[in-house]
Design a protein around this motif. Structure first.
Motif, PDB file in Angstrom:
ATOM      1  N   UNK A 161       0.823  -1.205   0.000  1.00 57.57           N
ATOM      2  CA  UNK A 161       0.000   0.000   0.000  1.00 57.57           C
ATOM      3  C   UNK A 161       0.857   1.255   0.000  1.00 57.57           C
ATOM      4  N   UNK A 162       1.930   1.244   0.788  1.00 58.81           N
ATOM      5  CA  UNK A 162       2.826   2.405   0.812  1.00 58.81           C
ATOM      6  C   UNK A 162       3.544   2.565  -0.517  1.00 58.81           C
ATOM      7  N   UNK A 163       3.921   1.463  -1.151  1.00 59.72           N
ATOM      8  CA  UNK A 163       4.630   1.546  -2.432  1.00 59.72           C
ATOM      9  C   UNK A 163       3.762   2.185  -3.512  1.00 59.72           C
ATOM     10  N   UNK A 164       2.466   2.044  -3.413  1.00 60.99           N
ATOM     11  CA  UNK A 164       1.592   2.744  -4.368  1.00 60.99           C
ATOM     12  C   UNK A 164       1.666   4.260  -4.165  1.00 60.99           C
ATOM     13  N   UNK A 165       1.779   4.678  -2.914  1.00 64.15           N
ATOM     14  CA  UNK A 165       1.949   6.106  -2.636  1.00 64.15           C
ATOM     15  C   UNK A 165       3.308   6.581  -3.146  1.00 64.15           C
TER      16      UNK A 165
ATOM     17  N   UNK B  74      10.958  -4.327  -7.278  1.00 70.60           N
ATOM     18  CA  UNK B  74      10.272  -4.756  -8.503  1.00 70.60           C
ATOM     19  C   UNK B  74       8.783  -4.431  -8.439  1.00 70.60           C
ATOM     20  N   UNK B  75       8.194  -4.543  -7.250  1.00 70.42           N
ATOM     21  CA  UNK B  75       6.782  -4.193  -7.098  1.00 70.42           C
ATOM     22  C   UNK B  75       6.586  -2.694  -7.331  1.00 70.42           C
ATOM     23  N   UNK B  76       7.497  -1.884  -6.849  1.00 69.50           N
ATOM     24  CA  UNK B  76       7.423  -0.445  -7.117  1.00 69.50           C
ATOM     25  C   UNK B  76       7.518  -0.173  -8.610  1.00 69.50           C
ATOM     26  N   UNK B  77       8.397  -0.882  -9.300  1.00 69.03           N
ATOM     27  CA  UNK B  77       8.483  -0.728 -10.763  1.00 69.03           C
ATOM     28  C   UNK B  77       7.122  -0.987 -11.411  1.00 69.03           C
ATOM     29  N   UNK B  78       6.458  -2.035 -10.942  1.00 68.42           N
ATOM     30  CA  UNK B  78       5.157  -2.389 -11.522  1.00 68.42           C
ATOM     31  C   UNK B  78       4.119  -1.302 -11.266  1.00 68.42           C
ATOM     32  N   UNK B  79       4.096  -0.781 -10.047  1.00 66.16           N
ATOM     33  CA  UNK B  79       3.131   0.272  -9.736  1.00 66.16           C
ATOM     34  C   UNK B  79       3.406   1.528 -10.554  1.00 66.16           C
ATOM     35  N   UNK B  80       4.681   1.845 -10.774  1.00 65.64           N
ATOM     36  CA  UNK B  80       5.018   2.989 -11.628  1.00 65.64           C
ATOM     37  C   UNK B  80       4.498   2.770 -13.047  1.00 65.64           C
ATOM     38  N   UNK B  81       4.705   1.569 -13.563  1.00 67.68           N
ATOM     39  CA  UNK B  81       4.251   1.268 -14.920  1.00 67.68           C
ATOM     40  C   UNK B  81       2.734   1.404 -15.041  1.00 67.68           C
ATOM     41  N   UNK B  82       2.030   1.020 -13.993  1.00 61.81           N
ATOM     42  CA  UNK B  82       0.562   1.088 -14.028  1.00 61.81           C
ATOM     43  C   UNK B  82       0.048   2.518 -14.151  1.00 61.81           C
TER      44      UNK B  82
ATOM     45  N   UNK C 121       9.959   4.124 -13.802  1.00 57.85           N
ATOM     46  CA  UNK C 121      10.470   3.684 -12.493  1.00 57.85           C
ATOM     47  C   UNK C 121      11.842   4.262 -12.182  1.00 57.85           C
ATOM     48  N   UNK C 122      12.638   4.526 -13.206  1.00 60.51           N
ATOM     49  CA  UNK C 122      13.980   5.055 -12.984  1.00 60.51           C
ATOM     50  C   UNK C 122      13.965   6.479 -12.449  1.00 60.51           C
ATOM     51  N   UNK C 123      12.800   7.136 -12.473  1.00 63.61           N
ATOM     52  CA  UNK C 123      12.713   8.496 -11.951  1.00 63.61           C
ATOM     53  C   UNK C 123      12.661   8.525 -10.426  1.00 63.61           C
ATOM     54  N   UNK C 124      12.541   7.360  -9.802  1.00 67.26           N
ATOM     55  CA  UNK C 124      12.537   7.265  -8.336  1.00 67.26           C
ATOM     56  C   UNK C 124      13.863   6.659  -7.884  1.00 67.26           C
ATOM     57  N   UNK C 125      14.660   7.434  -7.163  1.00 64.40           N
ATOM     58  CA  UNK C 125      15.937   6.954  -6.653  1.00 64.40           C
ATOM     59  C   UNK C 125      15.686   5.959  -5.532  1.00 64.40           C
ATOM     60  N   UNK C 126      16.406   4.835  -5.563  1.00 64.89           N
ATOM     61  CA  UNK C 126      16.242   3.788  -4.560  1.00 64.89           C
ATOM     62  C   UNK C 126      17.221   4.026  -3.411  1.00 64.89           C
TER      63      UNK C 126
END
Length: 282
Positions: free
Chosen positions: A181-185, A208-216, A221-226
């Motif tokens: 839920x937080x990763x969607x935010x 990888x889950x964050x990548x998927x939420x970004x794609x959705x 996804x590369x715009x978010x620094x890990x």
């Protein structure tokens, strides 16, 4: 990162001043708890944002922040004002950290709420209010006219933030957490995402889950620094070096090294020589 708990103020000042002189150390962090979550349960713990404002003029170069602010502790419009003030005091060096807040499953963290007269809502409420908080904080930092906001959790009338932060369009937003839920935010609002270290395989799965939420939502996804928080072992630095290497290999380029008190003399130089330099040479 120097957790401001079970430690004296002057010890934190010493470490931050030393770190500010070392170019390899790019940022310094506090945490956001109101009571101890480790050690003596009645020991000292400093309020994070007040302390951050005091530390800002003690440094000149470091980027600074709270990793991460508990959204449960402060109304978002008030937090936007606090953060804007710190960005100004620091000359535009704030990284704004925020999250759902306060490790609700941790027994020593949960007591913070009753002790300070704060409500403790369920997870769905906490995540929903975080989404709205990120929205209104960004608007307060960037919009030039007062506005109303009528959300499920946040209600504002005539909201306006002046002065604005130094950084334009606003300070970088770093959201911490690992739940889905937080990763969607994170996907919607963050410039950086931070996760506590631990099982590196789980960290990779969360990334990888964050990548998927970004794609959705159509975000790169590369715009978010890990970013990852890793505890420092003074006695066995090789363990920390290995953890840094695993994190870098997993795509995490923003490494937060958590120091435990008491801090050894010249600890920032030791961290640089034993951990940062050797890891950069891998």
């Amino acid at each position: 990162m120097t957790a401001p708990s079970q430690v004296d103020y002057q010890d934190i000042v010493r470490v931050w001043r030393e770190a500010d002189t070392i170019p390899e150390i790019e940022h310094a962090w506090l945490f956001d708890h109101l009571m101890p979550i480790f050690g003596d349960p009645n020991g000292p713990t400093y309020e994070g944002w007040t302390l951050l404002s005091a530390l800002a003029p003690q440094t000149r170069r470091l980027r600074i922040g709270v990793l991460v602010t508990s959204n449960r502790f402060r109304p978002p419009a008030m937090l936007a004002k606090i953060a804007a003030t710190v960005d100004i005091v620091s000359g535009g060096r704030l990284d704004f950290g925020i999250g759902v807040g306060s490790r609700p499953g941790h027994p020593l963290a949960r007591r913070e709420y009753e002790a300070h007269g704060l409500p403790f809502h369920d997870t769905a409420h906490a995540v929903g209010s975080l989404t709205e908080a990120c929205t209104v904080i960004r608007r307060l930092w960037t919009e030039t006219e007062p506005f109303d906001f009528h959300g499920t959790h946040v209600q504002l009338t005539g909201a306006f933030c002046s002065p604005k932060p130094v950084q334009r369009p606003h300070p970088p937003i770093i959201i911490g957490g690992r739940s889905a839920a937080t990763l969607r935010v994170v996907a919607e609002h963050a410039d950086l995402w931070n996760i506590p270290g631990g099982d590196i395989d789980d960290v990779v799965r969360r990334s990888a889950l964050l990548d998927r939420y970004c794609a959705e939502i159509g975000r790169d996804p590369a715009s978010i620094i890990r970013s990852i928080h890793l505890p420092v072992s003074y006695d066995q630095p090789g363990i920390t070096r290995d953890a840094i290497g695993e994190a870098i290999d997993a795509g995490f380029r923003h490494i937060v090294l958590g120091l435990t008190a008491p801090y050894p003399d010249d600890v920032a130089r030791w961290v640089t020589d034993e951990l940062i330099t050797t890891s950069a040479q891998r």
